[in-house]
Design a protein around this motif. Structure first.
Motif, short mmCIF file in Angstrom:
data_model
loop_
_atom_site.label_atom_id
_atom_site.label_comp_id
_atom_site.label_asym_id
_atom_site.label_seq_id
_atom_site.Cartn_x
_atom_site.Cartn_y
_atom_site.Cartn_z
N ASP A 75 0.88 -1.17 0.00
CA ASP A 75 0.00 0.00 0.00
C ASP A 75 0.91 1.22 0.00
OD1 ASP A 75 -1.62 2.14 0.50
OD2 ASP A 75 -2.65 1.26 2.23
N PRO A 76 1.11 1.87 -1.16
CA PRO A 76 2.07 2.98 -1.25
C PRO A 76 1.80 4.14 -0.30
CG PRO A 76 1.42 2.23 -3.44
CD PRO A 76 0.51 1.56 -2.45
N THR A 77 0.58 4.23 0.25
CA THR A 77 0.32 5.30 1.22
C THR A 77 1.01 5.02 2.55
OG1 THR A 77 -1.74 4.32 2.06
CG2 THR A 77 -1.90 5.76 0.13
N LYS A 78 1.40 3.77 2.77
CA LYS A 78 2.14 3.39 3.99
C LYS A 78 3.64 3.51 3.65
CE LYS A 78 -1.76 2.17 5.95
NZ LYS A 78 -2.70 2.31 4.82
N LEU B 56 -1.90 -13.41 8.11
CA LEU B 56 -0.79 -12.53 8.43
C LEU B 56 -0.85 -12.15 9.92
CD1 LEU B 56 -0.60 -10.05 5.41
CD2 LEU B 56 0.60 -12.22 5.75
N PRO B 57 0.30 -12.12 10.58
CA PRO B 57 0.33 -11.77 12.01
C PRO B 57 0.24 -10.26 12.21
CG PRO B 57 2.55 -12.21 11.22
CD PRO B 57 1.64 -12.49 10.06
N ASP C 17 -4.37 -3.16 12.67
CA ASP C 17 -3.43 -3.01 11.56
C ASP C 17 -4.04 -3.56 10.28
OD1 ASP C 17 -1.57 -1.85 13.16
OD2 ASP C 17 -0.42 -3.69 13.52
N SER C 18 -3.45 -3.16 9.17
CA SER C 18 -3.85 -3.69 7.87
C SER C 18 -2.59 -4.11 7.12
CB SER C 18 -4.62 -2.63 7.07
OG SER C 18 -3.79 -1.51 6.81
N PRO C 19 -2.71 -4.97 6.12
CA PRO C 19 -1.53 -5.34 5.34
C PRO C 19 -0.86 -4.11 4.75
CG PRO C 19 -3.38 -6.76 4.80
CD PRO C 19 -3.92 -5.67 5.67
N GLY C 20 0.44 -4.14 4.65
CA GLY C 20 1.18 -3.03 4.06
C GLY C 20 1.78 -2.08 5.07
N ILE C 21 1.26 -2.08 6.31
CA ILE C 21 1.85 -1.21 7.34
C ILE C 21 3.26 -1.69 7.67
CG2 ILE C 21 1.71 -0.48 9.76
CD1 ILE C 21 -1.29 -0.41 9.49
N TYR D 50 7.18 -13.74 7.44
CA TYR D 50 8.42 -13.04 7.76
C TYR D 50 8.18 -11.54 7.73
CZ TYR D 50 10.77 -17.49 6.76
OH TYR D 50 11.17 -18.81 6.75
N ASP D 51 8.64 -10.86 8.76
CA ASP D 51 8.60 -9.40 8.80
C ASP D 51 9.94 -8.90 8.28
OD1 ASP D 51 8.47 -6.71 9.30
OD2 ASP D 51 7.82 -6.90 11.40
N LEU D 52 9.95 -8.35 7.07
CA LEU D 52 11.19 -7.94 6.44
C LEU D 52 11.80 -6.70 7.08
CD1 LEU D 52 10.38 -8.58 2.67
CD2 LEU D 52 11.29 -10.14 4.39
#
Length: 214
Positions: free
Chosen positions: A76-79, A152-153, A158-162, A179-181
């Motif tokens: 999400d490019p806004t994140k 997703l954990p 929270d939402s995906p992409g944060i 995995y949290d990169l």
């Protein structure tokens, strides 16, 4: 003198017949144990949902994902922080494993203009048009539901992409790891697990530090 030479020859023969094979056996056993332990860290978060329902906006999924490994990310490019970290790590992972067989990276995108956003993201993070890379369009609902389907954990709000969290899918289409990169240890864990299962291209070594937090 003859006895000393005979003793030396016997020692060399024993080294060749016993010493080197023993060292090789210990080394291979240790490598096998390490591979087994790494593979045993995989879990089972269920089967991957059908990503072919999502429209590709840059690149495309291969005709068949079964038999391959797939790394799935959410963008999400806004994140901005999550986008930056995800871009840096995706660049590092792609450069390291490009040309490796049966490995794919696909990104589920939430953006007003996903085609333009995918192109801008790919340009910024040096991601070429490549069969290994694909970007898929998602609306707000499918962006959230795919995150839930991949388990997703994420925090309650929270939402995906944060956070740049990715899911690893194995050859049976089972979601086996998250995995949290943003975390170096988890990124290194992803690299190590992939490299144990997917062979690296010839004459390339595992890179754990490219100056991009990897």
């Amino acid at each position: 003198m003859a006895d000393a030479k005979k003793f030396l020859n016997t020692g060399v023969l024993l080294l060749l017949l016993v010493g080197f094979p023993l060292v090789s056996f210990i080394y291979l056993r240790g490598g096998s144990k390490y591979r087994k332990e790494a593979i045993e860290t995989q879990e089972d978060f269920g089967k991957m949902p059908n990503l072919y329902d999502l429209e590709p906006v840059r690149g495309s999924l291969p005709p068949e994902l079964k038999g391959a490994m797939t790394v799935v990310g959410w963008l999400d490019p806004t994140k901005e922080d999550g986008t930056r970290l995800y871009g840096q790590m995706l660049d590092s992972l792609f450069q390291q494993f490009r040309d490796s067989p049966n490995l794919y990276f696909t990104t589920i995108m939430l953006a007003e203009d996903p085609e333009a956003a995918a192109d801008e993201f790919a340009t910024r993070y040096n991601l070429p048009e490549d069969p290994m890379l694909s970007f898929l369009r998602a609306d707000e609902r499918s962006f959230a539901t795919t995150g839930e389907a991949f388990q997703l954990p994420l925090g309650e709000y929270d939402s995906p992409g944060i956070q740049p969290v990715v899911a690893l899918v194995d050859s049976s289409l089972t979601i086996v790891k998250h995995y949290d990169l943003a975390r170096r240890d988890e990124t290194v864990g992803l690299v190590q697990l992939i490299s144990l299962i997917i062979p690296l291209p010839e004459k390339k070594e595992i890179i754990l530090d490219r100056g991009k937090e990897l």
